[in-house]
Design a protein around this motif. Structure first.
Motif, PDB file in Angstrom:
ATOM      1  N   GLY A 120      35.739  44.605  40.846  1.00  0.00           N
ATOM      2  CA  GLY A 120      34.318  44.272  40.682  1.00  0.00           C
ATOM      3  C   GLY A 120      34.233  42.820  40.245  1.00  0.00           C
ATOM      4  O   GLY A 120      33.730  42.493  39.184  1.00  0.00           O
ATOM      5  N   ASP A 143      35.724  43.460  45.488  1.00  0.00           N
ATOM      6  CA  ASP A 143      34.284  43.674  45.280  1.00  0.00           C
ATOM      7  C   ASP A 143      33.735  44.400  46.506  1.00  0.00           C
ATOM      8  O   ASP A 143      34.270  44.260  47.603  1.00  0.00           O
ATOM      9  N   ASP A 171      35.243  49.654  48.117  1.00  0.00           N
ATOM     10  CA  ASP A 171      34.480  50.476  47.181  1.00  0.00           C
ATOM     11  C   ASP A 171      35.500  50.932  46.119  1.00  0.00           C
ATOM     12  O   ASP A 171      36.303  51.837  46.380  1.00  0.00           O
ATOM     13  N   TRP A 172      35.497  50.260  44.987  1.00  0.00           N
ATOM     14  CA  TRP A 172      36.527  50.417  43.950  1.00  0.00           C
ATOM     15  C   TRP A 172      37.922  50.470  44.581  1.00  0.00           C
ATOM     16  O   TRP A 172      38.270  49.572  45.316  1.00  0.00           O
ATOM     17  N   ASN A 186      34.849  44.561  34.675  1.00  0.00           N
ATOM     18  CA  ASN A 186      33.549  44.618  34.009  1.00  0.00           C
ATOM     19  C   ASN A 186      32.609  45.207  35.050  1.00  0.00           C
ATOM     20  O   ASN A 186      31.920  44.487  35.755  1.00  0.00           O
TER      21      ASN A 186
HETATM   22  C1  SAM Z   1      28.889  43.577  36.141  1.00  0.00           C
HETATM   23  S1  SAM Z   1      29.414  42.751  37.615  1.00  0.00           S
HETATM   24  C2  SAM Z   1      30.829  41.913  36.983  1.00  0.00           C
HETATM   25  C3  SAM Z   1      31.187  40.684  37.719  1.00  0.00           C
HETATM   26  C4  SAM Z   1      32.312  39.866  37.048  1.00  0.00           C
HETATM   27  N1  SAM Z   1      33.548  40.602  36.986  1.00  0.00           N
HETATM   28  C5  SAM Z   1      31.918  39.447  35.644  1.00  0.00           C
HETATM   29  O1  SAM Z   1      32.473  39.976  34.692  1.00  0.00           O
HETATM   30  O2  SAM Z   1      31.022  38.604  35.499  1.00  0.00           O
HETATM   31  C6  SAM Z   1      30.070  44.096  38.541  1.00  0.00           C
HETATM   32  C7  SAM Z   1      30.629  43.751  39.903  1.00  0.00           C
HETATM   33  O3  SAM Z   1      31.095  44.979  40.504  1.00  0.00           O
HETATM   34  C8  SAM Z   1      30.768  44.983  41.888  1.00  0.00           C
HETATM   35  N2  SAM Z   1      30.667  46.360  42.337  1.00  0.00           N
HETATM   36  C9  SAM Z   1      29.635  47.225  42.177  1.00  0.00           C
HETATM   37  N3  SAM Z   1      29.918  48.406  42.747  1.00  0.00           N
HETATM   38  C10 SAM Z   1      31.159  48.298  43.275  1.00  0.00           C
HETATM   39  C11 SAM Z   1      32.005  49.196  43.997  1.00  0.00           C
HETATM   40  N4  SAM Z   1      31.612  50.432  44.289  1.00  0.00           N
HETATM   41  N5  SAM Z   1      33.220  48.747  44.360  1.00  0.00           N
HETATM   42  C12 SAM Z   1      33.627  47.477  44.086  1.00  0.00           C
HETATM   43  N6  SAM Z   1      32.867  46.589  43.409  1.00  0.00           N
HETATM   44  C13 SAM Z   1      31.648  46.998  43.010  1.00  0.00           C
HETATM   45  C14 SAM Z   1      29.450  44.227  41.962  1.00  0.00           C
HETATM   46  O4  SAM Z   1      29.222  43.715  43.263  1.00  0.00           O
HETATM   47  C15 SAM Z   1      29.639  43.149  40.889  1.00  0.00           C
HETATM   48  O5  SAM Z   1      30.161  41.981  41.445  1.00  0.00           O
END
Ligand code: SAM
Length: 276
Positions: A120, A143, A171-172, A186
């Motif tokens: 993410g 991501d 997706d994760w 995060n």
């Molecule tokens: C809270 S943000 C954190 C971004 C960065 N790591 C930070 O700490 O500033 C969460 C991130 O998770 C990604 N995300 C949300 N759902 C996701 C999924 N199912 N699989 C992968 N990434 C995902 C979002 O696109 C976003 O960039």
């Protein structure tokens, strides 16, 4: 060409009309004039072109509507480096720096070829900050948002750590393979329907919301993480202000090593360890 003198008094009038603070107005002007806030602070007037004045008025209007400075300037400082951020990424937050501190505390200045997974990634602020301290480490950035990964790529180039990076749209863990020394995440952790403050509302929903209780990302990450960690590998997970109890109720074979509070005294980062 510079064509107009903008007095500080006029700047403050323009700012007040948009309900923008003096500090924010000076920060925006400093960006436009390619100088610093502190250089402008003591000046009584500024030489600006028509274009710069138009740009300033547009920035002030956006700030007045609640848009964060970081979103307007498309950059935010995190752990001593500047990161590009856009409408497709969460603006890096100071509390997330705790993950970097905890990781550095554990690994000290190792020269080991650590394999990291930033799950993410958003702007990539977590993994990219670590790569600046661990020149032999490699980090895979994951991501679900292609546009966020494009921002990570820009930041990786700008910070000079491109060679240490790989990128997966997933997706994760779905499209991830491999075994990592540490996973850092995060994830979104806001409950759907939660009343966000005006600035957070400019961050993309995919970066914020995680089901009706804000726990859906953790419910995916925690049970699967052991399969992607080396023996003794660590998972660093940021959590929301009221999630410390709930996080301990999610089934996982990882052992909870530590819960660290942020500067506001709120439990913010959990560190889990894989079995030997
Ligand atoms: C809270 S943000 C954190 C971004 C960065 N790591 C930070 O700490 O500033 C969460 C991130 O998770 C990604 N995300 C949300 N759902 C996701 C999924 N199912 N699989 C992968 N990434 C995902 C979002 O696109 C976003 O960039």
């Amino acid at each position: 060409m510079k064509t107009e003198i903008l007095s500080k008094a006029k700047l403050l009038t323009l700012a007040t009309q948009e309900a923008v603070s003096q500090k924010d107005a000076l920060l925006l002007l400093a960006f436009i004039l390619k100088t610093t806030y502190s250089r402008l602070f003591f000046k009584k007037e500024f030489l600006v072109s028509d274009l710069e004045l138009t740009c300033l008025k547009s920035f002030l209007s956006r700030r007045g509507k609640g848009e964060p400075i970081a979103k307007i300037l498309q950059r935010r400082e995190f752990y001593g480096a500047m990161f590009k951020t856009t409408r497709d990424t969460l603006d890096p937050r100071p509390e997330t720096e705790l993950i970097i501190d905890l990781f550095r505390e554990h690994y000290l200045a190792t020269q080991a070829e650590l394999q990291l997974l930033d799950l993410g990634a958003g702007t990539g602020c977590i993994g990219l900050s670590l790569l600046r301290y661990y020149p032999n480490a490699r980090c895979c950035f994951v991501d679900i948002s292609e546009k966020a990964l494009d921002v990570v790529k820009d930041n990786a180039e700008a910070l000079g750590v491109w060679e240490q990076c790989s990128f997966i749209k997933s997706d994760w863990f779905e499209d991830v393979s491999g075994s990592f020394d540490a996973i850092l995440s995060n994830p979104p952790y806001v409950a759907l329907g939660y009343n966000l403050d005006v600035e957070t509302a400019f961050d993309p929903p995919v970066a914020l919301f995680a089901g009706s209780d804000g726990m859906s990302a953790y419910a995916r990450i925690l049970p699967q993480a052991p399969s992607f960690l080396k023996p003794d590998g660590l998972l660093y997970l940021e959590i929301g202000f009221d999630q410390v109890q709930k996080i301990t109720q999610i089934r996982t074979s990882l052992q909870l090593l530590k819960i660290e509070k942020d500067l506001a005294g709120i439990p913010r980062t959990c560190v889990f360890q894989n079995a030997k």
